[in-house]
Design a protein around this motif. Structure first.
Motif, mmCIF file in Angstrom:
data_model
loop_
_atom_site.group_PDB
_atom_site.id
_atom_site.type_symbol
_atom_site.label_atom_id
_atom_site.label_comp_id
_atom_site.label_asym_id
_atom_site.label_seq_id
_atom_site.Cartn_x
_atom_site.Cartn_y
_atom_site.Cartn_z
ATOM 1 N N GLN A 43 3.202 4.773 -1.038
ATOM 2 C CA GLN A 43 3.498 5.849 -2.229
ATOM 3 C C GLN A 43 3.977 5.943 -2.554
ATOM 4 O O GLN A 43 4.961 6.395 -2.213
ATOM 5 N N ARG A 44 4.079 6.757 -3.941
ATOM 6 C CA ARG A 44 5.159 6.926 -4.064
ATOM 7 C C ARG A 44 5.486 8.117 -3.676
ATOM 8 O O ARG A 44 7.263 8.211 -3.211
ATOM 9 N N GLU A 55 9.983 0.968 -5.529
ATOM 10 C CA GLU A 55 9.159 1.212 -6.299
ATOM 11 C C GLU A 55 8.555 0.186 -6.630
ATOM 12 O O GLU A 55 7.294 -0.018 -7.073
ATOM 13 N N LEU A 114 5.106 -0.701 -5.328
ATOM 14 C CA LEU A 114 4.039 0.183 -5.821
ATOM 15 C C LEU A 114 2.949 -0.693 -6.121
ATOM 16 O O LEU A 114 2.868 -1.293 -6.786
ATOM 17 N N ASP A 115 1.929 0.424 -5.884
ATOM 18 C CA ASP A 115 0.642 0.161 -6.667
ATOM 19 C C ASP A 115 -0.283 -0.892 -6.733
ATOM 20 O O ASP A 115 -0.815 -2.012 -7.352
ATOM 21 N N HIS A 133 0.994 -1.724 -0.226
ATOM 22 C CA HIS A 133 -0.332 0.089 0.006
ATOM 23 C C HIS A 133 1.174 1.392 0.080
ATOM 24 O O HIS A 133 0.044 2.603 0.337
ATOM 25 N N ARG A 176 1.399 -3.782 -5.980
ATOM 26 C CA ARG A 176 1.603 -5.236 -6.722
ATOM 27 C C ARG A 176 2.204 -5.957 -5.342
ATOM 28 O O ARG A 176 2.716 -5.353 -4.284
#
Lengths: 162, 437
Positions: B376-377, B418, B421-422, B374, B424
């Protein structure tokens, strides 16, 4: 409180180990050794240690809550401590921890209903080169696999049944 | 006992008695030049002892690497206060398990090191602060202390001199923070292990408000060899500005993990490939931590030409630390490692300084969120910012110890953060499961 002669001898030695007027230094060792004998840090023990080192019970209380090895609740007869810190994690410590939870049906700092085992996920216990490591009470066990842990627990269980 | 086979690359100075029958006994110790260095030191002036330690280029083995001879010279010998020797045996830096084997296999070497330090600063009492989990070492140490009293190496008028020295063991009770020198002193005095503000340093105001030499087990254990064979001989074992050997704890994904005594300046690649037998299961090296979990991580590429010593590690912006080398293979998830390391620091932060107490907790939460998919960048930047804001803003180095590796994980393995993220899934979970099978 009455303690075993061995523990009294330890206390006497400790109280003589520090400079005059510095008997408070003996507090943590006294609590540790007494806890080993009576199983937990009781209110009675807090008061006893306080009186012997010339502190208030509150001063003992504030110190004991800081240290993770001092506990006010009883643990299992065999306190199984599994390290999941970095070196152990890299070599299967996390899986070992999960295995132990499943096997004993208890979680972190919980005691099994029969009082035989308790579990704790511990931070680095200084056995990194022989990871994953487990400590049962004060005994180290190195390179422990789930199978080895099962054998260890079974051995302790049967030793206790005799 | 020994828990791993020795390596032919080892230079056995501190571990020279390891493997001898009954190596912890005074009988074995005396048969193998034991207490010879103390006898020699008894005939020397304090400044001569300190000078010999300075020549040896011995640097503190607990993590900071401060020159030992200089540290000893800071003790005001003429102070009317009593002076104390305190041994830091609260070994708890993740990745480190060397002091344990030093005490277990050769406790008299530690006593002799304390005696030499005591002569150097005119101290008459010493305390060995042993972490609570190492209960069996307290028994070993107490037995060695009793033997030393019986044989006249502890007590009054030692070897017919007017020098007297008493040694005591003291148990901790489970607190990483107590490995920090000033927190250790608080704990020794029966208090919560929170750090003291410095200066004054323990050399001037240490145990019981008195001048104190406080060193790591390994540092004291080096003193007998230095006095026995001379500081120059010890210095020659290592490299300029870092003399002698370093107890090195190899752990993680190597074929032959273990504690090895290697000369300072030992090549990292040889250490991992030959001493450690290479990476498990024929995998490739991804990264390693050179000196316990507080040290910034180094990548496989950074190993090229790198040596195990204080200055070489400083040049690559890491530290030799305590000598706890944690090796990670190519399938290791750095986010998972960063999270586990931060869970540790958040648990062990004593709560005294807000940047450390809050910083470690928020970093743990952020890293947990990342690991759970969960993240965020913007969190990648936030993690780095939070960690950088902890640096240098606390009473003791625990805040730095938590921040430094975190910054290095984010900077050197940004792509792994990274990749989480999202929502994955962790790209390494599958690989890990394969390893476990």
């Amino acid at each position: 409180m009455t303690f075993s002669p061995q523990l009294e001898a330890k206390f006497a030695k400790l109280l003589g180990s520090y400079p005059p007027g510095r008997q408070r230094s003996a507090m943590i060792p006294m609590l540790m050794f007494a806890q080993d004998e009576i199983g937990q840090v009781t209110q009675e023990l807090v008061e006893e240690v306080a009186s012997r080192i010339g502190c208030t019970p509150l001063q003992v209380e504030e110190v004991l809550t800081y240290y993770s090895m001092l506990h006010k609740k009883p643990l299992g007869k065999y306190h199984v401590q599994i390290c999941t810190n970095i070196s152990c994690m890299l070599t299967g410590g996390t899986e070992l921890w999960e295995h132990a939870c499943g096997k004993l049906h208890i979680g972190h700092r919980e005691v099994a209903p029969d009082g035989l085992f308790s579990l704790e996920e511990v931070e680095c216990i200084g056995a990194c080169s022989w990871a994953p490591a487990v400590q049962v009470n004060y005994d180290f066990h190195h390179q422990v696999t789930p199978e080895k842990l099962d054998q260890l627990l079974a051995g302790l269980r049967s030793a206790n049944a005799v | 006992m020994l828990y791993n086979e020795p390596s032919p690359h080892e230079v056995k100075i501190l571990t020279r008695r390891f493997g001898l029958p009954d190596s912890a006994s005074i009988k074995t110790y005396l048969k193998t030049d034991g207490y010879v260095a103390f006898e020699k030191a008894l005939k020397m002036k304090p400044e001569e002892i300190i000078a010999e330690v300075k020549v040896s280029n011995l640097r503190g083995r607990g993590g900071a690497g401060f020159p030992t001879g200089m540290k000893w010279s800071f003790v005001p010998r003429t102070s009317p206060k009593p002076k104390y020797i305190v041994v830091n045996a609260d070994e708890s830096e993740p990745g480190t398990c060397k002091d344990r084997v030093l005490i277990e296999n050769d406790p008299h070497q530690l006593i002799e090191g304390m005696l030499i330090a005591a002569l150097a600063v005119d101290a008459h009492a010493g305390y060995i602060y042993i972490r609570g989990e190492y209960r069996y070492l307290i028994d070993i140490m107490d037995k060695a202390i009793a033997e030393a009293y019986e044989h006249g190496y502890l007590g009054r008028n030692l070897l017919g001199s007017n020098f007297h020295f008493d040694a005591f063991t003291h148990t901790g009770a489970g607190a990483y923070e107590c490995g920090e020198e000033s927190a250790l002193l608080e704990s020794l005095e029966g208090k919560r292990g929170v750090p003291r503000i410095r200066p004054p340093f323990p050399a001037v105001v240490g145990a019981f408000q008195s001048p104190t030499i406080l060193n790591n087990v390994e540092t004291f254990c080096a003193a007998p060899a230095i006095l026995r064979d001379g500081g120059a001989a010890f210095a020659a074992l290592g490299i300029p500005k870092a003399g002698g050997t370093k107890m090195t704890c190899l752990s993680g994904h190597v074929n032959k993990p273990g504690v090895y005594e290697l000369p300072l300046g030992f090549p990292v690649k040889t250490m991992i490939e030959e001493v450690g037998g290479g990476i498990r299961n024929g995998r490739k090296l991804k990264a390693f931590v050179p000196g316990g979990s507080s040290c910034p991580v180094l990548t496989a590429a950074e190993c090229e030409g790198l040596t195990m010593d204080y200055d070489a590690m400083a040049r690559v912006k890491s530290m030799l630390g305590s000598g706890g080398v944690v090796v990670m293979d190519e399938d290791t998830c750095i986010v998972k490692v960063a999270l586990r390391v931060m869970r540790f620091y958040a648990h062990e932060s004593c709560g005294w300084c807000i940047p450390c107490r809050e910083g470690t907790t928020w970093l743990r939460k952020l890293l947990q969120r990342f690991h759970d998919g969960h993240g965020q960048r913007s969190d990648i930047v936030l993690i780095g910012d939070l960690a950088k804001n902890m640096l240098g803003r606390t009473f003791c180095p625990l805040g730095d110890a938590a921040a430094m590796p975190t910054i290095s994980f984010v900077e050197k393995f940004r792509e792994e953060f990274e990749a989480h993220l999202d929502g994955r899934p962790c790209p390494f979970e599958h690989a890990e499961q394969l390893v476990m099978q």
